[in-house]
Write a protein that holds these residues in place. Structure first.
Motif: not given
Ligand code: NAD
Length: 292
Positions: A195-207
């Motif tokens: 859940x934390x990984x998904x939330x982080x990616x959702x508000x990131x520009x770059x992965x």
């Protein structure tokens, strides 16, 4: 060395550049550097030496004594070599590891070009990373180099995720060092907390996936369980280059994410080392034709 016989190519004037690591015979670096030397008519030769921590101190003493111009350093020597050098660049100091040494009249300076290589690869892919939010999977050597350079280069926030293995503490140390020394906001979380990984990616520009996932022999392993974690306006980089396309990168492609593999990082870390040793720009377009 192509069509030039070694007796003409290597003379009494030829300077040596080395690579010290073990195992290392598979490396692409000799091809990259020797082709670039040949293309520019530079009188250097790049040779690999199988060296581990047992023989590292003697090797460094020998290279210094022989006046060897410089060398690359790979596993398992990247951290251990720092104690035998005279100077470290700021990034090498923060990371505590070195992949390039230059010998200036007996003074050995260590630097690390993996992070700058990765940032250059992002630039080349058209990514404007300054002030942006980045999620990075991994807390090992490649990940740390990228995280430190990204923070030094003006990325505003870096969210590190790693599984709870022996690298996690290194990720925590990176958070502490970058928080103390840069304005970048840096955090770490467990890669298993989806859940934390998904939330982080959702508000990131770059992965960036800077783990070993997808690399031979764990080709089927991915850092997240499925491609629903990705979206088309997310830039995705995978540092792995063997294979050129990991399973994770193939998902990024399917979702429509702009993306790149680890070849750019590999090329640009080499180009920076080449510049440090020779003062010349590596002919990168030519090298891409040969090794990409
Ligand atoms: P490392 O051993 O220092 O770190 C390995 C990392 O992968 C750790 O964060 C570890 O937790 C993670 N990891 C390993 N197996 C995992 C799994 N099953 N699931 C989740 N995480 C896992 O290695 P490194 O030197 O950082 O190299 C990592 C990758 O980066 C390798 O594939 C290497 O080839 C690549 N690399 C590429 C370049 C380049 O120039 N493109 C440079 C250096 C490394």
């Amino acid at each position: 060395m192509g069509s030039i016989p070694v007796t003409e190519r290597v003379t009494g004037h030829t300077e040596l550049i080395g690579l010290i690591a073990k195992p290392i015979r598979h490396s692409m670096s000799p091809t990259m550097h020797n082709e670039a030397f040949k293309k520019l008519g530079l009188d250097y030769v790049y040779v690999v030496f199988e060296v581990d921590n047992e023989t590292l101190e003697d090797t460094v003493k020998g290279l210094r004594a022989m006046g060897v111009r410089g060398w690359n350093v790979s596993m398992p020597n990247k951290v251990a070599i720092t104690q035998y050098l005279d100077e470290l660049t700021p990034a090498a100091q923060i990371i505590g590891a070195v992949n390039t040494v230059v010998n200036n009249n007996g003074v050995l300076t260590g630097t690390i070009t993996d992070g700058t290589g990765a940032m250059k690869a992002l630039e080349e892919a058209g990514v404007d990373y300054k002030g942006k939010i980045m999620t990075v999977f991994g807390a090992g050597g490649a990940a740390t180099a990228i995280q430190v350079q990204a923070a030094l280069d003006g990325v505003s926030e870096i969210r590190i995720f790693n599984r709870k293995d022996e690298f996690y503490a290194n990720g925590e140390a990176t958070v502490q060092k970058l928080t103390e020394r840069t304005n970048c906001k840096v955090t770490i979380g467990d890669l298993a907390d989806l859940d934390a990984v998904r939330a982080s990616i959702d508000s990131s520009d770059i992965l960036i996936d800077a783990t070993s996932c997808g690399m031979k022999p764990i080709e089927d392993v991915t850092p997240v369980p499925d491609k629903s974690f990705l979206r088309p306006d997310l830039f995705v980089m995978d540092v792995v280059y063997a294979p050129r396309e990991t399973k994770f990168l193939s998902w990024a492609k399917e979702v429509g994410c702009p993306h790149c593999n680890g070849m750019g990082m590999m090329l640009w870390q080499g180009a920076e080392a080449f510049k440090i040793w020779t003062g010349e720009d590596m002919p990168t377009d030519f090298i891409k034709e040969i090794i990409f």
